[in-house]
Design a protein around this motif. Structure first.
Motif, PDB file in Angstrom:
ATOM      1  N   SER A 226      78.942  14.095  92.539  1.00  0.00           N
ATOM      2  CA  SER A 226      78.320  13.215  93.541  1.00  0.00           C
ATOM      3  C   SER A 226      76.908  13.620  93.935  1.00  0.00           C
ATOM      4  N   LYS A 227      76.563  14.886  93.794  1.00  0.00           N
ATOM      5  CA  LYS A 227      75.303  15.350  94.355  1.00  0.00           C
ATOM      6  C   LYS A 227      74.260  15.599  93.259  1.00  0.00           C
ATOM      7  N   ALA A 228      74.272  16.744  92.606  1.00  0.00           N
ATOM      8  CA  ALA A 228      73.228  17.051  91.625  1.00  0.00           C
ATOM      9  C   ALA A 228      73.199  16.041  90.477  1.00  0.00           C
ATOM     10  N   TYR A 229      74.356  15.498  90.100  1.00  0.00           N
ATOM     11  CA  TYR A 229      74.406  14.575  88.964  1.00  0.00           C
ATOM     12  C   TYR A 229      74.185  13.120  89.374  1.00  0.00           C
ATOM     13  N   GLY A 230      74.191  12.860  90.677  1.00  0.00           N
ATOM     14  CA  GLY A 230      73.854  11.524  91.176  1.00  0.00           C
ATOM     15  C   GLY A 230      74.909  10.457  90.920  1.00  0.00           C
ATOM     16  N   LEU A 231      76.199  10.821  90.938  1.00  0.00           N
ATOM     17  CA  LEU A 231      77.243   9.841  90.622  1.00  0.00           C
ATOM     18  C   LEU A 231      78.217   9.615  91.788  1.00  0.00           C
ATOM     19  N   ALA A 232      77.713   9.668  93.018  1.00  0.00           N
ATOM     20  CA  ALA A 232      78.605   9.571  94.194  1.00  0.00           C
ATOM     21  C   ALA A 232      79.446   8.289  94.195  1.00  0.00           C
ATOM     22  N   GLY A 233      78.856   7.192  93.716  1.00  0.00           N
ATOM     23  CA  GLY A 233      79.567   5.910  93.739  1.00  0.00           C
ATOM     24  C   GLY A 233      80.760   5.860  92.801  1.00  0.00           C
ATOM     25  N   LEU A 234      80.764   6.701  91.772  1.00  0.00           N
ATOM     26  CA  LEU A 234      81.854   6.671  90.786  1.00  0.00           C
ATOM     27  C   LEU A 234      83.087   7.428  91.250  1.00  0.00           C
ATOM     28  N   ARG A 235      82.899   8.344  92.175  1.00  0.00           N
ATOM     29  CA  ARG A 235      83.974   9.194  92.699  1.00  0.00           C
ATOM     30  C   ARG A 235      84.552  10.097  91.609  1.00  0.00           C
ATOM     31  N   VAL A 236      83.856  11.170  91.302  1.00  0.00           N
ATOM     32  CA  VAL A 236      84.445  12.156  90.389  1.00  0.00           C
ATOM     33  C   VAL A 236      84.007  13.569  90.763  1.00  0.00           C
ATOM     34  N   GLY A 237      85.021  14.391  90.962  1.00  0.00           N
ATOM     35  CA  GLY A 237      84.822  15.805  91.266  1.00  0.00           C
ATOM     36  C   GLY A 237      85.886  16.585  90.523  1.00  0.00           C
ATOM     37  N   TYR A 238      85.924  17.893  90.691  1.00  0.00           N
ATOM     38  CA  TYR A 238      86.974  18.656  90.001  1.00  0.00           C
ATOM     39  C   TYR A 238      87.263  19.970  90.703  1.00  0.00           C
ATOM     40  N   ALA A 239      88.483  20.455  90.449  1.00  0.00           N
ATOM     41  CA  ALA A 239      88.892  21.767  90.949  1.00  0.00           C
ATOM     42  C   ALA A 239      88.928  22.725  89.777  1.00  0.00           C
ATOM     43  N   VAL A 240      88.481  23.956  89.994  1.00  0.00           N
ATOM     44  CA  VAL A 240      88.631  25.019  89.006  1.00  0.00           C
ATOM     45  C   VAL A 240      89.471  26.101  89.681  1.00  0.00           C
ATOM     46  N   ALA A 241      90.614  26.414  89.087  1.00  0.00           N
ATOM     47  CA  ALA A 241      91.547  27.342  89.730  1.00  0.00           C
ATOM     48  C   ALA A 241      92.467  27.941  88.673  1.00  0.00           C
ATOM     49  N   PRO A 242      93.147  29.026  89.004  1.00  0.00           N
ATOM     50  CA  PRO A 242      94.137  29.573  88.065  1.00  0.00           C
ATOM     51  C   PRO A 242      95.216  28.525  87.771  1.00  0.00           C
ATOM     52  N   GLU A 243      95.824  28.634  86.608  1.00  0.00           N
ATOM     53  CA  GLU A 243      96.779  27.624  86.141  1.00  0.00           C
ATOM     54  C   GLU A 243      97.884  27.233  87.129  1.00  0.00           C
ATOM     55  N   PRO A 244      98.505  28.176  87.819  1.00  0.00           N
ATOM     56  CA  PRO A 244      99.572  27.750  88.745  1.00  0.00           C
ATOM     57  C   PRO A 244      99.064  26.803  89.835  1.00  0.00           C
ATOM     58  N   VAL A 245      97.836  27.028  90.290  1.00  0.00           N
ATOM     59  CA  VAL A 245      97.259  26.143  91.315  1.00  0.00           C
ATOM     60  C   VAL A 245      96.986  24.771  90.704  1.00  0.00           C
ATOM     61  N   ILE A 246      96.386  24.762  89.509  1.00  0.00           N
ATOM     62  CA  ILE A 246      96.103  23.485  88.833  1.00  0.00           C
ATOM     63  C   ILE A 246      97.406  22.718  88.581  1.00  0.00           C
ATOM     64  N   ASN A 247      98.455  23.434  88.189  1.00  0.00           N
ATOM     65  CA  ASN A 247      99.752  22.765  87.961  1.00  0.00           C
ATOM     66  C   ASN A 247     100.260  22.096  89.234  1.00  0.00           C
ATOM     67  N   ALA A 248     100.129  22.782  90.357  1.00  0.00           N
ATOM     68  CA  ALA A 248     100.609  22.221  91.632  1.00  0.00           C
ATOM     69  C   ALA A 248      99.809  20.973  92.001  1.00  0.00           C
ATOM     70  N   LEU A 249      98.491  21.029  91.785  1.00  0.00           N
ATOM     71  CA  LEU A 249      97.651  19.869  92.104  1.00  0.00           C
ATOM     72  C   LEU A 249      97.962  18.714  91.166  1.00  0.00           C
ATOM     73  N   THR A 250      98.183  19.011  89.891  1.00  0.00           N
ATOM     74  CA  THR A 250      98.464  17.976  88.893  1.00  0.00           C
ATOM     75  C   THR A 250      99.769  17.251  89.219  1.00  0.00           C
ATOM     76  N   ARG A 251     100.783  17.986  89.655  1.00  0.00           N
ATOM     77  CA  ARG A 251     102.049  17.359  90.048  1.00  0.00           C
ATOM     78  C   ARG A 251     101.881  16.442  91.249  1.00  0.00           C
ATOM     79  N   SER A 252     100.889  16.732  92.076  1.00  0.00           N
ATOM     80  CA  SER A 252     100.719  15.970  93.324  1.00  0.00           C
ATOM     81  C   SER A 252      99.860  14.719  93.160  1.00  0.00           C
ATOM     82  N   ARG A 253      99.229  14.549  91.989  1.00  0.00           N
ATOM     83  CA  ARG A 253      98.268  13.453  91.856  1.00  0.00           C
ATOM     84  C   ARG A 253      98.899  12.191  91.270  1.00  0.00           C
ATOM     85  N   GLN A 254      98.130  11.087  91.341  1.00  0.00           N
ATOM     86  CA  GLN A 254      98.541   9.850  90.677  1.00  0.00           C
ATOM     87  C   GLN A 254      98.249   9.963  89.185  1.00  0.00           C
ATOM     88  N   PRO A 255      98.947   9.169  88.360  1.00  0.00           N
ATOM     89  CA  PRO A 255      98.786   9.294  86.903  1.00  0.00           C
ATOM     90  C   PRO A 255      97.351   9.020  86.406  1.00  0.00           C
TER      91      PRO A 255
END
Ligand SMILES: *Cc1c(COP(=O)(O)O)cnc(C)c1O
Length: 366
Positions: A226-255
């Motif tokens: 949204s900021k340095a790349y100038g794409l705020a309107g598209l809505r895209v961000g990301y998390a970087v975390a150890p695998e167990p955290v990413i797995n928990a977030l992935t289970r919680s999201r929409q497909p």
């Protein structure tokens, strides 16, 4: 029995976003949004990455198809870019969605979340949504006080949010203090480091927090297009975390939580180092332009490392309203416990000039 939402929903405070151009134009009776300057939401004044625009045009005719639900190509591109593995990354519908997913995955009623006094408002809203209790640690010189935050941790604490650089103050914590904080955090705590603005910093000054992910510590680094790349309107961000955290977030999201256009644009933007560099230069020059003018007029501000500036104007909301009548939208800060301040986004040279002229005019009148 009548239909009513969960009782806490009615008490949920509303987020006050930067006012949209169209809204203000309508209110002021202006036919054209181009007559108004929006410096209210820390967007990129240079616009979207040109490579992203080109890539989006090429895929416009394929938007009848569902996106890749696994965001594999985007995760691979990010993994290469950041020297982590694709399994340590999860894209979201803006990093705001990831903040919510952290709540889904880790918070339940009665849990505690630690935040700093003047920090991103969404952390508290999300904690409230999950009926977790927000514990607010004081700041020091507009900077997160990591020692105070450490003391605020109790056995009930699940998540700590550190925005670095911080919004709305534009300040950073010391890298040494951050690693000590992460090392000392008790094992039941996830330390979220929100780096929405990190790409705007001089590369030499950017803290190496991804190292904690590679070391499999309990951290979750949030970044955004949204900021340095100038794409705020598209809505895209990301998390970087150890695998167990990413797995928990992935289970919680929409497909299909990240739309196809956003995935394509993000992959292209990541290759657009030129756009990020031009943005950094614009921000550096803009900060110099604005702070030099404020210095000349003896107006106080908090020195910033990113594309916005917290300025002490007296009655922040009144100045915000007066600036709006001069066709400049900034952000009042009373909602952040800073009633004497406004926050202004660094724009192009011309936009900054308009803001400074308008500010001078409205300050003379009060
Ligand atoms: C702008 C901002 C974000 C970005 O949110 P998106 O949902 O990715 O647009 C995240 N955190 C902070 C502190 C911000 O200021």
């Amino acid at each position: 029995m009548s239909l009513s939402p969960n009782p806490w929903i009615e008490k949920l405070p509303a987020y006050e976003p930067g006012r949209p151009l169209e809204d203000v134009a309508r209110e002021l009776g202006l036919p054209n949004v181009d007559d108004i300057i929006k410096l209210a939401s820390n967007e990129n004044a240079l616009g979207p990455s040109p490579l992203a625009i080109e890539a989006m045009c090429q895929v416009a005719s394929r938007q009848h198809l569902y996106p890749d639900g696994d965001t594999l190509e985007l995760r691979r591109a990010l993994a290469t870019h950041l020297s982590v593995t694709p399994d340590q990354i999860m894209p979201g519908n803006g990093s705001n969605e990831l903040i919510e997913l952290i709540g889904h995955a880790y918070l339940k009623p009665g849990d505690e979340v630690v935040v700093s006094e003047c920090s991103f408002a969404i952390y508290r809203l999300m904690a409230f949504l999950f009926q977790a209790k927000t514990v607010v640690a004081p700041m020091q010189h507009f900077t997160h006080d990591l020692e105070a935050m450490r003391k605020a941790i109790t056995p009930a604490t699940r998540v700590v949010f550190i925005a670095n650089p911080n919004n709305p103050t534009g300040t950073c914590v010391e890298p040494g203090d951050l690693i000590r904080f992460i090392e000392d955090a008790p094992p039941q705590v996830l330390v979220v480091i929100d780096e929405a603005y990190v790409e705007l910093m001089d590369p030499a000054d950017q803290p190496d927090t991804l190292r904690y992910v590679r070391e499999a510590r309990r951290v979750c680094v949030l970044r955004t297009f949204s900021k340095a790349y100038g794409l705020a309107g598209l809505r895209v961000g990301y998390a970087v975390a150890p695998e167990p955290v990413i797995n928990a977030l992935t289970r919680s999201r929409q497909p299909f939580n990240v739309n196809a256009m956003a995935q394509t644009a993000a992959i292209a933007a990541l290759k657009d180092e030129m756009h990020v560099q031009r943005t950094r230069t614009m921000v550096r020059e803009g900060l110099t332009q604005i702070t030099a003018a404020l210095d000349r007029s003896n107006i106080a501000y908090v020195p910033s490392k990113v594309n916005f500036l917290l300025i002490e104007v007296g009655h922040g909301r009144r100045i915000f309203e007066a600036l709006q009548r001069e066709h400049v939208i900034v952000r009042p800060m009373d909602g952040y416990g800073l009633p004497r301040y406004i926050r202004v986004t660094v724009g192009t040279r011309r936009e900054n000039e308009c803001f400074l002229t308008a500010l001078e005019k409205v300050l003379e009148r009060v």
